[in-house]
Motif scaffolding. Structure first.
Motif, mmCIF file in Angstrom:
data_model
loop_
_atom_site.group_PDB
_atom_site.id
_atom_site.type_symbol
_atom_site.label_atom_id
_atom_site.label_comp_id
_atom_site.label_asym_id
_atom_site.label_seq_id
_atom_site.Cartn_x
_atom_site.Cartn_y
_atom_site.Cartn_z
ATOM 1 N N SER A 1 0.852 -1.206 0.000
ATOM 2 C CA SER A 1 0.000 0.000 0.000
ATOM 3 C C SER A 1 0.875 1.240 0.000
ATOM 4 C CB SER A 1 -0.876 0.065 1.251
ATOM 5 O OG SER A 1 -1.126 -1.161 1.753
ATOM 6 N N SER B 1 0.190 4.244 -0.032
ATOM 7 C CA SER B 1 -0.259 5.411 0.746
ATOM 8 C C SER B 1 0.103 5.282 2.222
ATOM 9 C CB SER B 1 -1.766 5.572 0.605
ATOM 10 O OG SER B 1 -2.389 4.388 1.035
ATOM 11 N N GLU C 1 -1.165 7.211 7.308
ATOM 12 C CA GLU C 1 -2.009 6.819 6.179
ATOM 13 C C GLU C 1 -2.448 8.082 5.468
ATOM 14 O OE1 GLU C 1 -5.256 4.470 7.621
ATOM 15 O OE2 GLU C 1 -3.924 2.884 8.327
ATOM 16 N N ARG C 2 -2.043 8.158 4.219
ATOM 17 C CA ARG C 2 -2.479 9.304 3.427
ATOM 18 C C ARG C 2 -3.638 8.843 2.563
ATOM 19 N NH1 ARG C 2 1.612 13.067 3.827
ATOM 20 N NH2 ARG C 2 3.608 12.141 4.329
ATOM 21 N N SER C 3 -4.502 9.804 2.245
ATOM 22 C CA SER C 3 -5.616 9.445 1.379
ATOM 23 C C SER C 3 -5.054 9.140 -0.004
ATOM 24 C CB SER C 3 -6.584 10.616 1.359
ATOM 25 O OG SER C 3 -7.095 10.754 0.096
ATOM 26 N N THR C 4 -5.500 8.050 -0.622
ATOM 27 C CA THR C 4 -4.946 7.685 -1.933
ATOM 28 C C THR C 4 -5.513 8.580 -3.022
ATOM 29 O OG1 THR C 4 -6.593 5.967 -1.832
ATOM 30 C CG2 THR C 4 -4.299 5.260 -1.689
ATOM 31 N N TYR D 1 -2.598 13.704 6.751
ATOM 32 C CA TYR D 1 -2.536 12.259 6.903
ATOM 33 C C TYR D 1 -3.044 11.875 8.279
ATOM 34 C CZ TYR D 1 1.705 13.253 9.503
ATOM 35 O OH TYR D 1 2.594 13.744 10.413
ATOM 36 N N ASN E 1 6.151 8.855 -2.745
ATOM 37 C CA ASN E 1 4.849 8.403 -3.242
ATOM 38 C C ASN E 1 4.634 8.802 -4.687
ATOM 39 O OD1 ASN E 1 3.910 7.095 -1.116
ATOM 40 N ND2 ASN E 1 2.773 8.800 -0.253
#
Ligand SMILES: Nc1ncnc2c1ncn2[C@@H]1O[C@H](COP(=O)(O)OP(=O)(O)OP(=O)(O)O)[C@@H](O)[C@H]1O
Length: 914
Positions: free
Chosen positions: A142, A144, A242-245, A252, A383
């Motif tokens: 993942s 993100s 966790e960043r928004s995808t 975050y 990213n």
């Protein structure tokens, strides 16, 4: 690493309901063939959960490890707990038992040492490898998700906590410095000032362990040749981000998990260990602390309303680990298989049984918070869906404005290429980071897998902002000269850029720069207007993209419309952020490219041929210009930092890169690695010299007043910076903020109890002094449950009647005419806004007083409660009559723009006269 990869197959499956708050494992140490003693005939059930004693009494535990168990067996059984901190929970594993029973063997390895040999390696090094393998696995699947890991390594020795990795914190060293334990407002127990070292792979973590273990107190006793004389606590903080995808936002969600790995010192029968002198004292302390630990376990097992955590340093330190609401714990009790140790063994088993009875009162919760990334200068780099963005950070060495930090993106192959220079606004935390998403969108829109973007980007931290040298005023006072100097550095032959982009104060700087130096750019683009006298802009002939949010009260659109009126070649867009929340994100880069296409027929094709990529092409890094040096360290310059593969797999690559850069004058400003300050060693001679000078000082470093000989001994010399504060007034100031020297603002380490802090304890006793106490701050409430907008009320209050003549609320401090003046109480400004904003309070005092105006810089906070600060305003040595006869300064500035709420909530300011 592969072995650990295989182990961590199910990192996401956590079922807290199936984990009891304290699981108890028993490990029986194998006897040594030379041991002359009888062996206790323990029996084990087939599933290894029942231990039967020689008297046939059976005890039940979560796991019983017979003497032949391996280190791997033990490790496999603790794996479920290692997953918890990866998701924001706390877990703890600690080794307990009498001296010489094998606790350090289980945690680190044989002979009381850290062991990295595959079979003998203890829980701690195995955990380190397992965690990084799990992190690698989670982040590769993942993109993100990111993890940041930090480590503290502490020991409790003779009732004091020491840092095992901080320089100087070695007990044998005279500069020993024990740390204090504090509870935060959520009840988490933390060790103040414990060093937290960022680690990126197991190799770095093992190095920290080695360093700490060298410093840990161990000694020979008759029971163990390398007996631990302290309890060691390794804390691994794991932050999952966790960043928004879907969005490229800097926001975050982060979960902070904590793994405690604890190797307790062993209880000791002093008659057998023959401890004397220091060893005796250590053994007494260890035994007393373990007794307190047993009392805590006792109280927990009977669900007592009072748990005596505070009775010893050890139990206080373990409070979060033992608390059933905060952590899930495995206690590994160690016993000997020898008859001679029977009484200690029975005692260990008794307390292990008690620990097993501890019931869960509630399920531990994840520590969750929403954050904006401000620290990570390379945010987004790892990213990037397109790998060839060529992001890197440099310092530009300007002749007149010092070192200017800049983020570069895009491949710069020659000066003819189209350079876009970006200038940020004046928000207190603003910097070149502001442009990260915008630049990424432009790069995505103009590059593909087979060709690089024809544009390259230079986003600077304006002087005094972010990581740049200098004064924040520069960009307001000398926008033309400053921007021209930057352009001269990055385009030394053409002296111009393709496009200049600015936001807010940066927009004003762009306009003003073009009035001064019309030829520096072919295009301009701005958002959020602030500018005065826009009629001056008629001379700006470049195609100009203007983008304004009509809902942004901090940047009134009326100003933008005036700018539009005067700039002849404008392309103007208005939007309402309340209705079109992501207008800028979706449109700004496209509108800019449209503008380029309209005026520059070659805009997208020029020079692209030289940037064609083939599948195998490896484009070298753009070289540094003469005026540039690497910022952020070579590793971050060349590669996205924080990636394990760089260390694990690319050592050769790194070496070749380093040798290529060897001849460059690289600044060693490694922003991403915690710098351990070089130890300042003061030799005897310079110390003697310093003391003589200090003894001769009779003037306060803060108020400059003479300190009388009767007061000199009561005055305060700050320990680190050595500033002297006079007894009569300035000593008190340190109470306001015992972490900061009031003279120069550097760190101090005075411990002042919070009970002593009050605005009334501030110094204002002098007869010749006038003073008032004011309060200021803001409240904030949501306008409706669905809306993102908030009603903010910023205010200033004063109890002294008629002290205030008027208060101006300046929500646009960089724009001279933007203040709103309130001339009778309540002195308030109410604004409905989408987000927090800067607001200076300018207080005009009663006309009869003739006091200088006071400007308090403030950051209006989005907290659902009222946020209040107290300020004692003093005018020293001035009777009212004298005051009237003097000419006051225009304005005294008190800087309280405190976004992080870290500043003290009381303080004082002195209004002085020229
Ligand atoms: N399971 C085991 N297999 C082989 N050797 C062991 C085992 N457990 C411990 N030992 C050995 O026994 C000795 C004492 O072990 P260790 O130092 O780990 O005890 P300890 O409980 O930590 O003692 P202390 O409390 O005094 O520090 C060491 O030499 C260690 O290598």
């Amino acid at each position: 690493m592969s072995r650990y990869n295989a182990l961590c197959s199910s990192t996401s499956s956590i079922d807290l309901n199936n984990l009891s708050p304290i699981q108890v494992f028993i490990r029986i140490k194998p006897n040594n063939s030379n041991d002359p003693y009888e062996i206790i005939p323990f029996e084990y059930s087939s599933k290894n959960t029942i231990l039967t004693l020689p008297n046939s009494r059976s005890l039940s535990f979560d796991n019983v490890f017979p003497p032949q168990s391996t280190q791997h067996d033990i490790f496999e059984s603790i794996i479920p707990l290692l997953h918890l901190p990866l998701y924001g929970y706390n877990s703890t594993i600690f080794a307990y038992g009498q001296t010489n029973s094998g606790k350090t063997y289980t945690m680190l390895g044989p002979d009381g040492k850290l062991c990295l040999a595959d079979d003998l390696m203890g829980i701690i090094p195995r955990t380190s490898r397992y965690l990084f393998a799990a992190i690698h696995k989670l982040t590769s699947s993942s993109p993100s998700i990111q993890y940041q890991v930090r480590v503290s390594y502490l020991e409790v020795y003779n009732g004091h906590v020491y840092d095992l990795v901080r320089k100087n914190d070695n007990k044998s060293n005279n500069k020993s410095h024990s740390l204090s334990i504090r509870a935060d407002n959520q009840g988490n127990i933390n060790v103040t000032d414990a060093v937290e070292i960022p680690v990126h792979n197991s190799f770095e973590l093992e190095n920290i362990l080695m360093l700490g273990n060298q410093r840990r107190a161990t000694a020979f006793t008759y029971m163990n040749s390398s007996s631990s004389r302290s309890h060691a606590l390794l804390i691994i903080w794991i932050e999952r981000r966790e960043r928004s995808t879907s969005s490229l936002s800097r926001e975050y969600t982060s979960y902070l998990g904590r793994l405690n790995l604890i190797d307790l010192a062993g209880s000791e029968d002093i008659s057998r260990s023959k401890a004397e002198g220091d060893r005796f004292r250590e053994a007494v302390t260890i035994n007393t602390e373990l007794l307190q630990l047993r009392r805590v376990l006792d109280a927990l097992s009977t669900s007592s309303s009072y748990i005596p955590y505070r009775d010893s340093t050890l139990t206080r330190l373990l409070q979060s680990s033992l608390s059933t609401t905060q952590s899930i714990t495995i206690l590994i009790s160690h016993i000997s298989s020898l008859n001679i140790d029977l009484s200690e063994t029975l005692s260990t088993l008794k307390y292990s049984q008690i620990a097993k009875c501890v019931q869960r009162t509630s399920i531990p919760v994840q520590k969750l918070c929403k954050n904006i990334d401000t620290s990570d200068v390379m945010f987004g780099d790892y990213n990037d869906p397109v790998q060839c963005f060529y992001r890197r950070t440099v310092y530009i060495h300007t002749p007149s404005y010092g070192k200017i930090f800049a983020r570069l993106a895009g491949y710069r192959y020659d000066e003819q290429q189209k350079c876009i220079l970006l200038i940020h606004g004046s928000g207190p935390e603003n910097s070149s980071m502001y442009w990260n998403d915008f630049v990424r969108r432009l790069l995505l829109a103009t590059s593909s897998s087979s060709s690089l973007s024809p544009y390259y980007f230079v986003a600077i931290d304006c002087p005094g902002y972010g990581r740049s040298d200098g004064n924040k005023q520069t960009i307001r006072s000398y926008p033309g000269a400053f921007i021209q100097e930057i352009i001269d550095c990055i385009s030394p032959t053409t002296h111009k850029v393709y496009c200049l982009i600015g936001s807010s104060q940066g927009a004003a700087a762009v306009f003003n720069a073009l009035i001064d130096k019309p030829a520096i750019s072919s295009f301009i683009a701005v958002q959020d207007p602030v500018s005065h006298d826009p009629q001056r802009f008629v001379c700006i002939k470049q195609p100009a993209l203007l983008m304004y949010d009509i809902d942004d009260d901090g940047h009134p659109v009326s100003v933008g419309r005036l700018v539009k009126k005067y700039i002849p070649n404008n392309h103007y867009y208005e939007f309402a952020s309340s209705k079109q929340r992501n207008w800028l994100e979706h449109n700004a880069h496209l509108k800019l490219l449209q503008l380029f296409n309209e005026y520059d027929t070659n805009s997208n094709t020029k020079n692209v041929s030289s940037l064609q990529l083939t599948a195998s092409s490896k484009i070298p890094l753009p070289s540094l210009l003469a005026c540039e040096s690497v910022a952020g360290g070579i590793i971050s310059y060349l590669s996205s930092y924080n990636r394990e593969p760089l260390y694990e797999n690319s050592k050769k690559e790194l070496e070749s890169i380093l040798s290529a850069y060897e001849n460059q004058s690289v600044q060693n400003d490694d922003l991403f690695v915690e710098k351990v300050e070089a130890e300042k060693i003061e030799d005897d001679e310079s110390k003697a010299q310093r003391l003589t000078t200090e003894l001769a000082q009779t003037q306060c470093d803060l108020c400059n007043q003479h300190i009388s000989s009767s007061h000199i001994s009561k005055s305060l010399r700050l320990p680190d910076c050595r500033h002297l504060l006079c007894y009569s007034c300035c000593c008190e100031t340190i109470k306001l903020n015992s972490y900061e020297c009031p003279v120069v603002g550097c760190a101090t380490k005075l411990n002042i109890p919070s009970s002593q802090l009050s605005v009334y304890s501030l110094p204002f006793s002098s007869d010749n002094e006038n003073h008032v106490i004011i309060q200021f701050g803001n409240s904030c409430k949501s306008t409706s449950s669905s809306s993102q907008r908030y009603e903010y009320t910023a205010y200033v209050k004063c109890k002294t009647k008629n002290a205030i003549d008027s208060v101006s609320f300046d929500i646009n401090p960089e724009y001279p005419k933007s203040a709103i003046r309130v001339s009778k109480a309540p002195y308030e400004l109410v604004r409905i806004m989408n987000s927090e904003f800067t607001c200076d309070f300018i207080i005009q005092w009663s006309k009869a007083w003739n006091w200088p105006k006071l400007r308090i810089t403030y950051y209006v906070q989005n907290k659902q409660d009222s946020f209040t600060r107290n300020l004692l305003v003093r005018v020293l040595n001035q009777g009212n009559t004298m005051v009237k006869s003097q000419k006051p300064r225009q304005e005294v500035v008190y800087n309280w723009a405190d976004r992080d709420r870290t500043k003290p909530n009381i303080n004082y300011v002195v209004l002085s006269y020229d």
